[in-house]
Write a protein that holds these residues in place. Structure first.
Motif, PDB file in Angstrom:
ATOM      1  N   THR A 184       0.820  -1.217   0.000  1.00 21.57           N
ATOM      2  CA  THR A 184       0.000   0.000   0.000  1.00 21.57           C
ATOM      3  C   THR A 184       0.849   1.260   0.000  1.00 21.57           C
ATOM      4  O   THR A 184       0.554   2.236  -0.701  1.00 21.57           O
ATOM      5  CB  THR A 184      -0.948   0.015   1.213  1.00 21.57           C
ATOM      6  OG1 THR A 184      -1.752  -1.173   1.193  1.00 21.57           O
ATOM      7  CG2 THR A 184      -1.852   1.230   1.180  1.00 21.57           C
ATOM      8  N   ALA A 187       2.123   1.801  -3.431  1.00 22.56           N
ATOM      9  CA  ALA A 187       1.054   2.207  -4.339  1.00 22.56           C
ATOM     10  C   ALA A 187       0.673   3.672  -4.142  1.00 22.56           C
ATOM     11  O   ALA A 187       0.239   4.342  -5.079  1.00 22.56           O
ATOM     12  CB  ALA A 187      -0.173   1.313  -4.134  1.00 22.56           C
ATOM     13  N   ARG A 188       0.844   4.191  -2.930  1.00 23.17           N
ATOM     14  CA  ARG A 188       0.574   5.608  -2.684  1.00 23.17           C
ATOM     15  C   ARG A 188       1.745   6.470  -3.139  1.00 23.17           C
ATOM     16  O   ARG A 188       1.578   7.598  -3.614  1.00 23.17           O
ATOM     17  CB  ARG A 188       0.272   5.854  -1.199  1.00 23.17           C
ATOM     18  CG  ARG A 188      -1.012   5.221  -0.701  1.00 23.17           C
ATOM     19  CD  ARG A 188      -1.345   5.608   0.723  1.00 23.17           C
ATOM     20  NE  ARG A 188      -1.973   6.919   0.800  1.00 23.17           N
ATOM     21  CZ  ARG A 188      -3.276   7.139   0.724  1.00 23.17           C
ATOM     22  NH1 ARG A 188      -4.112   6.135   0.527  1.00 23.17           N
ATOM     23  NH2 ARG A 188      -3.770   8.352   0.825  1.00 23.17           N
ATOM     24  N   LEU A 191       1.876   7.825  -6.825  1.00 20.25           N
ATOM     25  CA  LEU A 191       0.843   8.751  -7.286  1.00 20.25           C
ATOM     26  C   LEU A 191       1.400  10.160  -7.462  1.00 20.25           C
ATOM     27  O   LEU A 191       2.281  10.592  -6.723  1.00 20.25           O
ATOM     28  CB  LEU A 191      -0.318   8.772  -6.288  1.00 20.25           C
ATOM     29  CG  LEU A 191      -1.064   7.454  -6.090  1.00 20.25           C
ATOM     30  CD1 LEU A 191      -2.157   7.628  -5.054  1.00 20.25           C
ATOM     31  CD2 LEU A 191      -1.635   6.947  -7.403  1.00 20.25           C
ATOM     32  N   ILE A 231      -6.199   8.016 -10.823  1.00 22.34           N
ATOM     33  CA  ILE A 231      -5.424   7.032 -10.067  1.00 22.34           C
ATOM     34  C   ILE A 231      -5.173   5.746 -10.863  1.00 22.34           C
ATOM     35  O   ILE A 231      -4.052   5.237 -10.914  1.00 22.34           O
ATOM     36  CB  ILE A 231      -6.127   6.679  -8.745  1.00 22.34           C
ATOM     37  CG1 ILE A 231      -6.422   7.954  -7.939  1.00 22.34           C
ATOM     38  CG2 ILE A 231      -5.284   5.704  -7.937  1.00 22.34           C
ATOM     39  CD1 ILE A 231      -5.195   8.747  -7.559  1.00 22.34           C
ATOM     40  N   GLU A 232      -6.217   5.221 -11.482  1.00 23.60           N
ATOM     41  CA  GLU A 232      -6.096   3.950 -12.189  1.00 23.60           C
ATOM     42  C   GLU A 232      -4.998   3.932 -13.251  1.00 23.60           C
ATOM     43  O   GLU A 232      -4.239   2.957 -13.339  1.00 23.60           O
ATOM     44  CB  GLU A 232      -7.440   3.575 -12.815  1.00 23.60           C
ATOM     45  CG  GLU A 232      -7.433   2.236 -13.535  1.00 23.60           C
ATOM     46  CD  GLU A 232      -8.758   1.939 -14.193  1.00 23.60           C
ATOM     47  OE1 GLU A 232      -8.791   1.837 -15.438  1.00 23.60           O
ATOM     48  OE2 GLU A 232      -9.761   1.799 -13.465  1.00 23.60           O
ATOM     49  N   ARG A 235      -1.688   3.392 -11.175  1.00 17.92           N
ATOM     50  CA  ARG A 235      -1.570   2.160 -10.395  1.00 17.92           C
ATOM     51  C   ARG A 235      -1.732   0.891 -11.223  1.00 17.92           C
ATOM     52  O   ARG A 235      -1.261  -0.173 -10.820  1.00 17.92           O
ATOM     53  CB  ARG A 235      -2.595   2.155  -9.263  1.00 17.92           C
ATOM     54  CG  ARG A 235      -2.200   3.028  -8.089  1.00 17.92           C
ATOM     55  CD  ARG A 235      -3.182   2.909  -6.951  1.00 17.92           C
ATOM     56  NE  ARG A 235      -2.646   3.500  -5.736  1.00 17.92           N
ATOM     57  CZ  ARG A 235      -3.338   3.685  -4.619  1.00 17.92           C
ATOM     58  NH1 ARG A 235      -4.608   3.307  -4.573  1.00 17.92           N
ATOM     59  NH2 ARG A 235      -2.782   4.225  -3.555  1.00 17.92           N
ATOM     60  N   SER A 236      -2.407   0.978 -12.358  1.00 18.12           N
ATOM     61  CA  SER A 236      -2.666  -0.227 -13.148  1.00 18.12           C
ATOM     62  C   SER A 236      -1.379  -0.873 -13.645  1.00 18.12           C
ATOM     63  O   SER A 236      -1.358  -2.073 -13.938  1.00 18.12           O
ATOM     64  CB  SER A 236      -3.581   0.090 -14.327  1.00 18.12           C
ATOM     65  OG  SER A 236      -2.986   1.051 -15.190  1.00 18.12           O
ATOM     66  N   SER A 262      -5.674  -0.268  -3.187  1.00 20.12           N
ATOM     67  CA  SER A 262      -4.390  -0.022  -3.840  1.00 20.12           C
ATOM     68  C   SER A 262      -3.954  -1.198  -4.706  1.00 20.12           C
ATOM     69  O   SER A 262      -2.850  -1.202  -5.235  1.00 20.12           O
ATOM     70  CB  SER A 262      -3.325   0.265  -2.767  1.00 20.12           C
ATOM     71  OG  SER A 262      -3.230  -0.812  -1.863  1.00 20.12           O
TER      72      SER A 262
END
Length: 311
Positions: A184, A187-188, A191, A231-232, A235-236, A262
């Motif tokens: 997580t 994943a943050r 961004l 976001i997607e 993160r994708s 996430s």
């Protein structure tokens, strides 16, 4: 009451366009905690089952432990002593709200054990402290729906304002967790700190549209609004075969598909259970085409939240 056993559900956070402000609970999986009174004050975690030995046993470093400790300090009951056994029933780093479920189970259980001095809604800030320990951010889009059940909106964090909204009775969620892990915090970290005005306007439209669609209900509007342009796309890249899995969900009747929390879990929403099952099989097959096995869960929106399990 000397002992209590509580189940807290997994959750889908963000729900495509609602980064850190949307979340809903599912019926499975989830975490279970057993609290037993002890003579000495303090919180002791005696065992954690299902984590492979990875989670800290020290109460002040564990999401459930810190949530209980913060709660006891708040109600001025530091004289209370409990032993906790935590049963993890979902993968770590799954994007299913694993840390939130543990924190929610813990704080809900201690509140029940002590005769409910606080309302369930008042428990949210203590569960959020568990999230702070887990990922460095005390967000509420997992703990909110896990505690309150249903679909929630975090309108504000300062002051905290959590709103539960109505959703269609026949709305079903498919969750697919590929057997990979996304941290997580990582994943943050990836961004962007700034987004364009164009994307902000698009995202705001989708946020408003999704709420309107859920409350109407209007399945076509829900489908058009399950779009994340901020976001997607970032993160994708952490999820192998993401686009193919998403397309498989839509091709098999899903209203929409995106990242759960996430990641790496992905969720899809469907009009009925039969479609949701078909969507899950297609998503799993898309992952399997590149050698990634997965687990799938299909459920309605869980409107109950945590519950006491009778022995």
């Amino acid at each position: 009451m000397d002992s209590i056993r509580v189940f807290a559900p997994a959750t889908v956070a963000n729900v495509a366009c609602g980064f850190d402000i949307f979340g809903f609970a599912v019926t499975s999986p989830g975490d279970i905690i057993t609290l037993t009174r002890r003579d000495e004050p303090g919180v002791v975690i005696t065992d954690i089952i299902g984590d492979g030995g990875r989670l800290p046993r020290e109460a002040d470093r564990n999401t459930a432990g810190i949530a209980i400790q913060t709660y006891l300090r708040h109600i001025k009951r530091t004289d209370v002593g409990v032993e906790a056994v935590l049963q993890k029933q979902m993968p770590l780093g799954s994007g299913l709200g694993s840390s939130a479920a543990s924190a929610v189970a813990g704080v809900y259980a201690i509140n029940e054990l002590l005769g409910r001095p606080l309302t369930t809604r008042q428990l949210i800030p203590f569960a959020m402290e568990g999230e702070r320990i887990a990922c460095g951010s005390a967000h509420a889009d997992n703990v909110g729906p896990s505690l309150l059940g249903g679909f929630v909106v975090i309108r504000s964090y300062s002051p905290l304002d959590v709103i539960r909204i109505n959703t269609p009775a026949t709305l079903f969620c498919t969750l697919v967790h590929p057997d990979i892990e996304v941290n997580t915090k990582d994943a943050r970290f990836i961004l962007k700190n700034e987004v364009s005005l164009k994307n902000t306007i698009t995202q705001m439209g989708n946020v408003a549209g999704l709420i309107a669609g859920l409350m109407s209900p209007d399945y076509d509007l829900i489908s058009r609004s399950l779009v994340d342009v901020i976001i997607e796309p970032v993160r994708s890249i952490l999820i192998p075969e993401f686009n193919e899995v998403k397309q498989a969900a839509v091709d098999n009747g899903a209203l929409g598909c995106s990242i759960s929390g996430s990641g790496p879990s992905m969720f899809a929403l469907s009009r009925d259970a039969e479609t949701a099952e078909r969507v899950g099989a297609a998503m799993q097959q898309a992952f399997l085409s590149v050698g990634i096995t997965s687990e799938a869960y299909v459920s309605e929106i869980n409107r109950e939240g945590p519950k006491v399990i009778l022995k």
